[in-house]
Scaffold this active site. Structure first.
Site, short mmCIF file in Angstrom:
data_model
loop_
_atom_site.label_atom_id
_atom_site.label_comp_id
_atom_site.label_asym_id
_atom_site.label_seq_id
_atom_site.Cartn_x
_atom_site.Cartn_y
_atom_site.Cartn_z
N ILE A 268 -4.76 -6.45 -7.92
CA ILE A 268 -4.80 -7.83 -7.77
C ILE A 268 -6.28 -8.21 -7.75
CG2 ILE A 268 -4.59 -9.54 -5.93
CD1 ILE A 268 -1.85 -7.87 -4.94
N ASN B 77 -10.19 -10.30 -0.81
CA ASN B 77 -8.76 -9.40 -1.39
C ASN B 77 -9.02 -7.75 -0.96
OD1 ASN B 77 -6.75 -8.81 -3.44
ND2 ASN B 77 -8.61 -7.40 -4.02
N SER C 140 0.02 -11.05 2.87
CA SER C 140 1.23 -9.97 2.31
C SER C 140 2.68 -10.49 3.09
CB SER C 140 0.83 -8.70 2.88
OG SER C 140 2.21 -7.65 2.54
N TYR D 245 0.02 -1.62 9.16
CA TYR D 245 -0.17 -2.56 7.88
C TYR D 245 0.08 -4.24 8.24
CZ TYR D 245 -0.48 -4.54 3.26
OH TYR D 245 -0.78 -5.33 2.11
N THR E 133 5.83 -6.60 -3.18
CA THR E 133 5.34 -5.53 -3.52
C THR E 133 4.79 -5.60 -5.17
OG1 THR E 133 6.83 -4.31 -2.30
CG2 THR E 133 5.74 -3.11 -3.72
P1 NAD Z 1 -5.82 -1.41 -5.29
O1 NAD Z 1 -6.06 -0.28 -4.56
O2 NAD Z 1 -5.48 -1.38 -6.51
O3 NAD Z 1 -7.32 -2.35 -5.06
C1 NAD Z 1 -7.82 -2.33 -4.03
C2 NAD Z 1 -9.53 -2.55 -4.13
O4 NAD Z 1 -10.11 -2.76 -2.83
C3 NAD Z 1 -10.05 -0.92 -4.77
O5 NAD Z 1 -10.89 -1.30 -5.80
C4 NAD Z 1 -10.87 -0.38 -3.60
O6 NAD Z 1 -11.85 0.35 -4.03
C5 NAD Z 1 -11.12 -1.72 -2.77
N1 NAD Z 1 -11.64 -1.46 -1.59
C6 NAD Z 1 -10.90 -0.60 -0.67
N2 NAD Z 1 -11.59 -0.71 0.62
C7 NAD Z 1 -12.63 -1.36 0.57
C8 NAD Z 1 -13.90 -1.41 1.45
N3 NAD Z 1 -13.86 -0.99 2.44
N4 NAD Z 1 -14.86 -2.13 0.79
C9 NAD Z 1 -14.74 -2.56 -0.58
N5 NAD Z 1 -13.85 -2.53 -1.33
C10 NAD Z 1 -12.60 -1.73 -1.04
O7 NAD Z 1 -4.87 -2.51 -4.30
P2 NAD Z 1 -4.06 -3.75 -4.44
O8 NAD Z 1 -2.64 -3.47 -4.52
O9 NAD Z 1 -4.58 -4.62 -5.76
O10 NAD Z 1 -4.21 -4.70 -3.00
C11 NAD Z 1 -5.24 -5.77 -3.09
C12 NAD Z 1 -4.91 -6.47 -1.86
O11 NAD Z 1 -3.64 -7.01 -2.01
C13 NAD Z 1 -5.06 -5.68 -0.52
O12 NAD Z 1 -5.48 -6.74 0.30
C14 NAD Z 1 -3.35 -5.51 -0.10
O13 NAD Z 1 -3.27 -5.38 1.11
C15 NAD Z 1 -2.88 -6.79 -0.94
N6 NAD Z 1 -1.54 -6.59 -1.23
C16 NAD Z 1 -0.86 -5.73 -2.03
C17 NAD Z 1 0.45 -5.46 -2.25
C18 NAD Z 1 0.98 -4.67 -3.32
O14 NAD Z 1 2.15 -4.29 -3.45
N7 NAD Z 1 0.11 -3.81 -4.20
C19 NAD Z 1 1.14 -6.48 -1.80
C20 NAD Z 1 0.73 -7.44 -0.77
C21 NAD Z 1 -0.58 -7.31 -0.45
#
Ligand code: NAD
Length: 256
Positions: A18, A80, A132, A145, A177
């Protein structure tokens, strides 16, 4: 003229999923964008990418200062970066509770704290937090979470109230999701990835996962000048998962 021309943005966790889609979209629409991530090498070319760990205050302060230097100021902060956890309230050890809350909640606190002085100097200051569906619906096996994202929702509202008179808007998006590398890793770890994907698809009334681009479009809206009167809101991008109560699709019925 593009709607983000002249605006400068930081996106945490912008190297994947995202965050990556958001950083690229803001850039395409005219913004200068810096990505702060644990893995900056994974960020695509046109973006400034800096290493930062949102769980480490010194790392965040240094990276935010460097990003502001590169961008020449700051107008938009997208908080994010986040990590997941599976299990009921019985399953996760205290260390994991501290770790997930540290990244998902305090990560937003640290980055925002470091960015606020420059946001106050902007004529178009906006913060968007990635929250989320887990903040607003009870999902099984997501106690930790969900607690972290519930805190993100409340923090978003409190920050919006604290900074509205300073001209800083604060909102969040609530994705369902979403088909990102994160969910890919969850599916890979499942006993039957195809069945797990089908179950996740079926949980959303639209019958499919949300895309990272769809969440990015919502973040961009909340960050954009078009949302100048929008603050203290949570925008769901969840295929209807939060708001709808539909009957299961009959066999052979189209989902769209
Ligand atoms: P992803 O794992 O594809 O990307 C997450 C990014 O965050 C990665 O590049 C990772 O290196 C970085 N990251 C993780 N920990 C870190 C830290 N301590 N410091 C700096 N960077 C860090 O995940 P995504 O699915 O794109 O999720 C992004 C956001 O969206 C999150 O906050 C997640 O909770 C939220 N979200 C995701 C979903 C889903 O279904 N994918 C649904 C609802 C909310």
């Amino acid at each position: 003229m593009r709607d983000f021309d002249g605006l400068r943005a930081i996106v945490t966790g912008g190297a994947s999923g995202i965050g990556r889609a958001t950083a690229l979209l803001l850039r395409e629409r005219g913004a200068e964008v810096a990505v702060l991530d644990l893995d900056p090498d994974a960020a695509p070319e046109p973006l400034h990418a800096l290493r930062a760990d949102v769980a480490d205050d010194a790392s965040v302060r240094a990276a935010v200062a460097e990003a502001i230097g590169l961008l020449g100021g700051l107008d938009i902060l997208v908080n994010n970066a986040g990590i997941g956890a599976a299990g009921t309230v019985e399953d996760n050890p205290d260390e994991q509770w501290h770790r997930v809350l540290d990244v998902n909640v305090l990560g937003i606190v640290r980055t925002t704290r470091a960015a606020l002085p420059r946001l106050r100097a902007s004529n178009h200051a906006a913060i968007v937090n990635t929250c989320s569906i887990a903040a607003t619906a009870g999902l099984p096996q997501r106690a930790l979470y969900s607690a972290s994202k519930g805190a993100v929702l409340s923090l978003t509202l409190a920050m919006a109230a604290d900074h509205v008179r300073e001209g800083i808007r604060v909102n969040c998006v609530n994705p369902g999701t979403a088909d990102t590398p994160w969910v890919g890793r969850l599916l890979d770890a499942a006993d039957d990835p195809a069945a797990e994907r089908a179950a996740l698809n079926a949980r959303q009334p639209m019958g499919r996962l949300v895309t990272a681009d769809e969440v990015a479009a919502a973040i961009a809206y909340l960050a954009s000048p078009a949302a100048a009167s929008v603050t203290g809101t949570a925008l769901a991008v969840d295929g209807g998962m939060q708001g709808l109560r539909v009957r299961p699709a009959a066999t052979g019925e189209e989902t769209r």
